[in-house]
Write an enzyme that holds these catalytic residues in place. Structure first.
Site, PDB file in Angstrom:
ATOM      1  NE  ARG A 192      -7.474   5.516   3.133  1.00  0.00           N
ATOM      2  CZ  ARG A 192      -7.990   4.459   3.608  1.00  0.00           C
ATOM      3  NH1 ARG A 192      -9.017   4.705   3.709  1.00  0.00           N
ATOM      4  NH2 ARG A 192      -7.255   2.827   3.712  1.00  0.00           N
TER       5      ARG A 192
ATOM      6  NE  ARG B 146     -10.296   6.567  -2.717  1.00  0.00           N
ATOM      7  CZ  ARG B 146     -11.702   7.666  -1.878  1.00  0.00           C
ATOM      8  NH1 ARG B 146     -12.281   8.206  -2.853  1.00  0.00           N
ATOM      9  NH2 ARG B 146     -12.485   6.774  -1.490  1.00  0.00           N
TER      10      ARG B 146
ATOM     11  NE  ARG C 292      -4.002  -1.912   1.152  1.00  0.00           N
ATOM     12  CZ  ARG C 292      -4.713  -1.862   2.370  1.00  0.00           C
ATOM     13  NH1 ARG C 292      -5.048  -0.964   3.228  1.00  0.00           N
ATOM     14  NH2 ARG C 292      -5.819  -2.934   2.111  1.00  0.00           N
TER      15      ARG C 292
ATOM     16  CG  ASP D 262      -8.995  -3.800  -2.774  1.00  0.00           C
ATOM     17  OD1 ASP D 262      -8.576  -3.014  -2.000  1.00  0.00           O
ATOM     18  OD2 ASP D 262      -8.876  -4.648  -2.521  1.00  0.00           O
TER      19      ASP D 262
ATOM     20  CE1 TYR E  97     -11.678  -8.057   3.892  1.00  0.00           C
ATOM     21  CE2 TYR E  97     -10.131  -9.300   2.137  1.00  0.00           C
ATOM     22  CZ  TYR E  97     -10.494  -8.212   3.648  1.00  0.00           C
ATOM     23  OH  TYR E  97      -9.796  -7.589   3.962  1.00  0.00           O
TER      24      TYR E  97
HETATM   25  O1  CP3 Z   1       0.196  -0.881  -2.295  1.00  0.00           O
HETATM   26  C1  CP3 Z   1       0.020  -0.115  -3.306  1.00  0.00           C
HETATM   27  O2  CP3 Z   1      -0.584   0.543  -3.670  1.00  0.00           O
HETATM   28  C2  CP3 Z   1      -1.277  -0.509  -4.273  1.00  0.00           C
HETATM   29  C3  CP3 Z   1      -3.374  -0.895  -3.697  1.00  0.00           C
HETATM   30  C4  CP3 Z   1      -3.660  -1.440  -3.384  1.00  0.00           C
HETATM   31  C5  CP3 Z   1      -5.136  -1.477  -2.375  1.00  0.00           C
HETATM   32  N1  CP3 Z   1      -5.484  -2.272  -2.089  1.00  0.00           N
HETATM   33  C6  CP3 Z   1      -5.552  -0.123  -2.587  1.00  0.00           C
HETATM   34  C7  CP3 Z   1      -6.049   0.040  -1.388  1.00  0.00           C
HETATM   35  C8  CP3 Z   1      -2.636  -3.146  -2.444  1.00  0.00           C
HETATM   36  C9  CP3 Z   1      -1.937  -3.502  -3.289  1.00  0.00           C
HETATM   37  C10 CP3 Z   1      -4.443  -3.663  -1.911  1.00  0.00           C
HETATM   38  C11 CP3 Z   1      -4.238  -5.200  -1.867  1.00  0.00           C
HETATM   39  C12 CP3 Z   1      -5.273  -5.493  -0.740  1.00  0.00           C
HETATM   40  N2  CP3 Z   1      -6.865  -4.491  -0.940  1.00  0.00           N
HETATM   41  C13 CP3 Z   1      -4.852  -6.198   0.312  1.00  0.00           C
HETATM   42  C14 CP3 Z   1      -4.486  -6.650   0.519  1.00  0.00           C
HETATM   43  C15 CP3 Z   1      -2.608  -6.401   1.854  1.00  0.00           C
HETATM   44  C16 CP3 Z   1      -3.406  -5.783   3.261  1.00  0.00           C
HETATM   45  O3  CP3 Z   1      -3.192  -5.099   3.188  1.00  0.00           O
HETATM   46  O4  CP3 Z   1      -3.512  -7.056   3.743  1.00  0.00           O
HETATM   47  C17 CP3 Z   1      -6.635  -6.205   1.156  1.00  0.00           C
HETATM   48  C18 CP3 Z   1      -6.506  -7.058   2.609  1.00  0.00           C
HETATM   49  C19 CP3 Z   1      -7.442  -5.567   0.245  1.00  0.00           C
HETATM   50  C20 CP3 Z   1      -8.902  -5.167   0.932  1.00  0.00           C
HETATM   51  C21 CP3 Z   1      -9.076  -4.074   1.316  1.00  0.00           C
HETATM   52  N3  CP3 Z   1      -8.925  -2.233   0.585  1.00  0.00           N
HETATM   53  C22 CP3 Z   1      -9.368  -2.876   2.213  1.00  0.00           C
HETATM   54  C23 CP3 Z   1      -9.155  -3.763   4.102  1.00  0.00           C
HETATM   55  C24 CP3 Z   1      -9.478  -1.471   2.558  1.00  0.00           C
HETATM   56  C25 CP3 Z   1     -10.134  -0.928   3.262  1.00  0.00           C
HETATM   57  C26 CP3 Z   1      -8.454  -0.238   3.841  1.00  0.00           C
HETATM   58  C27 CP3 Z   1      -9.000   0.957   4.808  1.00  0.00           C
HETATM   59  O5  CP3 Z   1      -7.580   1.184   5.311  1.00  0.00           O
HETATM   60  O6  CP3 Z   1      -9.354   1.101   4.960  1.00  0.00           O
HETATM   61  C28 CP3 Z   1      -9.101  -1.105   0.784  1.00  0.00           C
HETATM   62  C29 CP3 Z   1      -9.699  -0.320   0.365  1.00  0.00           C
HETATM   63  C30 CP3 Z   1      -8.169   0.535  -0.317  1.00  0.00           C
HETATM   64  N4  CP3 Z   1      -7.125  -0.428  -0.984  1.00  0.00           N
HETATM   65  C31 CP3 Z   1      -7.610   1.877  -0.123  1.00  0.00           C
HETATM   66  C32 CP3 Z   1      -6.457   1.491  -0.888  1.00  0.00           C
HETATM   67  C33 CP3 Z   1      -5.407   2.840  -1.226  1.00  0.00           C
HETATM   68  C34 CP3 Z   1      -8.283   2.716   0.714  1.00  0.00           C
HETATM   69  C35 CP3 Z   1      -9.613   2.996  -0.441  1.00  0.00           C
HETATM   70  C36 CP3 Z   1      -9.846   4.819  -0.808  1.00  0.00           C
HETATM   71  O7  CP3 Z   1      -8.763   5.389  -1.256  1.00  0.00           O
HETATM   72  O8  CP3 Z   1     -10.393   5.440  -0.144  1.00  0.00           O
END
Ligand code: CP3
Length: 323
Positions: free
Chosen positions: A6, A15, A2, A51, A126
């Site tokens: 944000r 965003r 990640r 994602d 999920y």
């Molecule tokens: O690393 C990067 O820059 C690439 C982007 C990336 C995202 N999600 C963007 C994202 C990657 C590699 C992921 C993987 C992901 N997504 C995982 C595996 C890694 C981990 O964290 O264990 C998982 C479990 C998800 C599922 C997911 N997507 C969750 C739990 C959330 C909420 C996160 C939170 O902090 O609230 C997301 C949303 C998400 N995916 C965001 C981003 C930047 C935030 C969304 C937003 O901009 O509103």
């Protein structure tokens, strides 16, 4: 992990104009936010902005983000498993492939591009639960109550993941990472029975691509003896496992990635630097270490701390290379 997101004001600016799903489906914008951390900090590799849930819509899953994933039609029966469609990434996720193409044109040759997907068990969590959870009790109950249907679902997810990552490689990804964020919910017997077969299938079917394969079993300290037997080239580690202990269990054939506690980014700069030094010392250099956080960057992180981290790792590793 990640590295986009944000905590960066330039990400929040993008965003303001589009929701998260639209951002992942708009190649120019997805490429832009992938590049933001590379431009600002000069990390050594870029990870596709997308994602783990992205490819599921093509199987018939109704997906939202608020801000974590929510599924309007969770999969909780054998019939629901059978109703999921197999998919062709060219048709269901053309925007991901296009994003990778833009990135390969725009990234400097010195920064490889990492494609990624969720590991089958984490997607299963999920899909069955319908969203995030601390325990994923609904998902685990399905696993225990209907193991045959659950295994069929894991196999379908493995098959989808192989075609999805193969398409990412064809579109320009130079390494592939599998996120098993919820692996640590399983005890070793259940991990072996339910997660290992599907992840093995994905890794083995991707092997002919001859790209580095990175597998991240989050909270997987007690699972590493099984992880050692998987076809990953690199194992990502969270911060709960000392890297030297992980090396001892994983053996000499696996490189490692990790594992600074993301909360170290909230410590004073000197404490941050000494914690980075400790990770580098624990890691050693053989047969390879990719410095990374032990999990995602928190959204409240100060970008200046990330700059300090990248600069410090570069200083230390360049000094070691010069010796
Ligand atoms: O690393 C990067 O820059 C690439 C982007 C990336 C995202 N999600 C963007 C994202 C990657 C590699 C992921 C993987 C992901 N997504 C995982 C595996 C890694 C981990 O964290 O264990 C998982 C479990 C998800 C599922 C997911 N997507 C969750 C739990 C959330 C909420 C996160 C939170 O902090 O609230 C997301 C949303 C998400 N995916 C965001 C981003 C930047 C935030 C969304 C937003 O901009 O509103």
């Amino acid at each position: 992990m990640r590295q986009a997101g944000r905590y960066l004001p330039e990400y929040r600016k993008v965003r303001e104009k589009v929701d998260f799903l639209t951002l992942t489906k708009t190649p120019e914008l997805a490429a832009e936010v992938t590049l933001q951390p590379i431009r600002r900090f000069g990390m050594d590799a870029a990870i596709l902005f997308s994602d783990i849930m992205t490819p599921l819509e093509g199987m018939g899953v109704e997906l939202e983000f608020a801000p974590g994933p929510l599924i309007r039609n969770p999969v909780r029966s054998a019939a629901a498993v059978d109703a999921l469609r197999a998919c062709d990434p060219e048709e269901t996720v053309p925007f991901v492939l296009e994003t990778l193409g833009i990135l390969r044109d725009e990234l400097p040759a010195s920064a490889p591009l990492i494609g990624f997907a969720g590991a089958p068990f984490t997607l299963f969590c999920y899909l069955v639960e319908g969203g995030g959870s601390k325990t994923f009790n609904t998902a685990k109950a399905f696993l225990f109550a209907e193991p045959a249907a659950a295994v069929r679902l894991l196999e379908k997810l493995a098959e989808m993941t192989v075609s999805y990552l193969t398409a990412q490689a064809a579109a320009g990804a130079q390494a592939l990472m599998l996120f098993d964020s919820w692996a640590g919910l399983l005890g070793p017997d259940d991990y072996r029975r339910f997660a290992v077969p599907s992840v093995t299938r994905v890794l083995d079917e991707l092997a002919p691509l001859e790209l580095p394969l990175i597998y991240f079993p989050n909270q997987g300290a007690t699972l590493l003896a099984d992880v050692a037997g998987l076809g990953a080239d690199v194992v990502g580690l969270d911060w709960r496992t000392p890297l030297s202990a992980a090396r001892a269990t994983l053996g000499p054939a696996k490189a490692i990635q990790g594992n600074l506690d993301p909360a170290a980014l909230f410590a004073p700069p000197n404490e941050l630097r000494s914690r980075i030094d400790r990770v580098l010392e624990e890691a050693g250099s053989e047969p390879g270490h990719i410095f990374n956080l032990g999990h995602g960057i928190d959204r409240a992180t100060d970008p200046d701390q990330v700059a300090r981290l990248v600069d410090h790792v570069h200083e230390r590793t360049e000094a070691a290379d010069a010796e």
